[in-house]
Scaffold this active site. Sequence first.
Site, PDB file in Angstrom:
ATOM      1  N   TYR A 165       0.835  -1.208   0.000  1.00 51.71           N
ATOM      2  CA  TYR A 165       0.000   0.000   0.000  1.00 51.71           C
ATOM      3  C   TYR A 165       0.870   1.257   0.000  1.00 51.71           C
ATOM      4  O   TYR A 165       0.719   2.129  -0.856  1.00 51.71           O
ATOM      5  CB  TYR A 165      -0.901  -0.030   1.238  1.00 51.71           C
ATOM      6  CG  TYR A 165      -1.923   1.092   1.285  1.00 51.71           C
ATOM      7  CD1 TYR A 165      -3.023   1.091   0.436  1.00 51.71           C
ATOM      8  CD2 TYR A 165      -1.790   2.135   2.198  1.00 51.71           C
ATOM      9  CE1 TYR A 165      -3.974   2.117   0.488  1.00 51.71           C
ATOM     10  CE2 TYR A 165      -2.721   3.159   2.257  1.00 51.71           C
ATOM     11  CZ  TYR A 165      -3.818   3.140   1.407  1.00 51.71           C
ATOM     12  OH  TYR A 165      -4.746   4.156   1.463  1.00 51.71           O
ATOM     13  N   ARG A 206     -10.674  -1.182  10.666  1.00 53.22           N
ATOM     14  CA  ARG A 206     -10.095   0.073  11.146  1.00 53.22           C
ATOM     15  C   ARG A 206     -10.422   0.250  12.617  1.00 53.22           C
ATOM     16  O   ARG A 206     -11.403  -0.283  13.120  1.00 53.22           O
ATOM     17  CB  ARG A 206     -10.661   1.299  10.393  1.00 53.22           C
ATOM     18  CG  ARG A 206     -10.695   1.235   8.911  1.00 53.22           C
ATOM     19  CD  ARG A 206      -9.373   0.956   8.289  1.00 53.22           C
ATOM     20  NE  ARG A 206      -8.386   2.006   8.475  1.00 53.22           N
ATOM     21  CZ  ARG A 206      -7.966   2.845   7.531  1.00 53.22           C
ATOM     22  NH1 ARG A 206      -8.492   2.790   6.334  1.00 53.22           N
ATOM     23  NH2 ARG A 206      -7.027   3.720   7.761  1.00 53.22           N
TER      24      ARG A 206
HETATM   25  N1  UDP Z   1      -5.963  -0.521  16.150  1.00 52.28           N
HETATM   26  C1  UDP Z   1      -6.390  -0.937  17.391  1.00 52.28           C
HETATM   27  N2  UDP Z   1      -7.492  -1.749  17.466  1.00 52.28           N
HETATM   28  C2  UDP Z   1      -8.182  -2.148  16.379  1.00 52.28           C
HETATM   29  C3  UDP Z   1      -7.753  -1.699  15.093  1.00 52.28           C
HETATM   30  C4  UDP Z   1      -6.623  -0.886  15.017  1.00 52.28           C
HETATM   31  O1  UDP Z   1      -5.795  -0.596  18.430  1.00 52.28           O
HETATM   32  O2  UDP Z   1      -9.177  -2.878  16.521  1.00 52.28           O
HETATM   33  C5  UDP Z   1      -4.814   0.397  16.068  1.00 52.28           C
HETATM   34  C6  UDP Z   1      -3.801   0.103  14.968  1.00 52.28           C
HETATM   35  O3  UDP Z   1      -2.820  -0.784  15.412  1.00 52.28           O
HETATM   36  C7  UDP Z   1      -3.245   1.502  14.697  1.00 52.28           C
HETATM   37  C8  UDP Z   1      -4.441   2.424  14.941  1.00 52.28           C
HETATM   38  O4  UDP Z   1      -5.347   1.684  15.756  1.00 52.28           O
HETATM   39  O5  UDP Z   1      -2.243   1.813  15.613  1.00 52.28           O
HETATM   40  C9  UDP Z   1      -5.141   2.850  13.672  1.00 52.28           C
HETATM   41  O6  UDP Z   1      -5.411   1.711  12.932  1.00 52.28           O
HETATM   42  P1  UDP Z   1      -6.265   1.735  11.584  1.00 52.28           P
HETATM   43  O7  UDP Z   1      -6.227   0.344  11.019  1.00 52.28           O
HETATM   44  O8  UDP Z   1      -7.584   2.343  11.818  1.00 52.28           O
HETATM   45  O9  UDP Z   1      -5.492   2.738  10.634  1.00 52.28           O
HETATM   46  P2  UDP Z   1      -3.956   2.949  10.220  1.00 52.28           P
HETATM   47  O10 UDP Z   1      -3.067   2.001  10.986  1.00 52.28           O
HETATM   48  O11 UDP Z   1      -3.928   2.697   8.768  1.00 52.28           O
HETATM   49  O12 UDP Z   1      -3.711   4.352  10.614  1.00 52.28           O
END
Ligand code: UDP
Length: 344
Positions: A165, A206
């Site tokens: 990605y 997410r």
């Molecule tokens: N995360 C979490 N619990 C969840 C899903 C994600 O704690 O159920 C954490 C993940 O590890 C990251 C943050 O939340 O640190 C945001 O994750 P997301 O997948 O929403 O977006 P991205 O990592 O792409 O910013």
Amino acid sequence: MTAQGRIRPVRDRGEPLTVVAGGAGFIGSHLCRALLDRGEAVLCLDTLQTSRASNLAALQGHPRFEFLRHDITQPLPARVLDRTPRIARVWNLACAASPPRYQRDPEHTMLTNVVGTNSLLRLAEAAGARFLLTSTSEVYGDPEIHPQPEDYRGAVNCTGPRACYDEGKRAAESLAFDYGRAGRAEIRVARIFNTYGPNMDPADGRVVSNLICQALRGEPLTIYGDGRQTRSFCYVSDMVAGLLALMEAPVDGMEPVNLGNPAEITVKELLEQVVTLTRTRAPVVRRPLPQDDPRRRRPDIARARALLGWAPSVPLAEGLAATCAWFAAELGAEAGAAPAKASV
Ligand code: UDP
């Protein structure tokens, strides 16, 4: 005409048409609605791989909306190419964006960004259309400077599980800027930071959708790592306003523009807000931090403010309340109108 060959420019434009690749997705469906409200005729291309059918259903009755199931890694079909002279705008929002989803088929994620973006750029070139790529804050990887301005070049692991990605989007940007530099297409590049709101897929994985759905279902709330990592969450209506401003503003498109909400919080603080809103009593469970998970992320939006006069206006508490209410209705409908376990 194939995606590999060069499409000839055509002069007769006819009634303008807006192509939105990824228009059935979370942000894409809100964008299509906004474009229709502005009076544009929209041709939406989507694989429906990570989109919700109901996002599309809500648009499909509109007389100026047309949907074509299409994977942009494949050559554009005649139904699109035949209308090249009419195409005035090309939006590329087509790519799975949540880490579990884009890692499920990493080769396809990379090709969507590289082959798919190139195919849409060729279309824009042939049509003389303006092209907007939705890039991502992931181009900054696990950033060493904070907040992240557009001239920061990022710290991306090109061999890790997020590379399909992150590097895919970096390659897509590179293609867009090459088309722009060569005068082949007028381009815009938005770097989208974490966005949330109605029309998110409950199964997307997410953090916002997971925590809200878990709270509403009374399931354990999942925190990855210690929850001290930060993100900055932008409500979807603010994001769409920023995207429209970027597409239409009379700016030199040869600079990427960060779009996001600079209000930064830890994942743990987000959890607390969701618990307060939903009044859930569900337990919190810790899960391992995914590999290469960025520790901090916050957009520097000085460029968007200066160029577009844009800044987000929806505070997190307000956006989360609206999102919780939307998910409560969605999950209630999914469960055959059985009430979700916690109320909002
Ligand atoms: N995360 C979490 N619990 C969840 C899903 C994600 O704690 O159920 C954490 C993940 O590890 C990251 C943050 O939340 O640190 C945001 O994750 P997301 O997948 O929403 O977006 P991205 O990592 O792409 O910013």
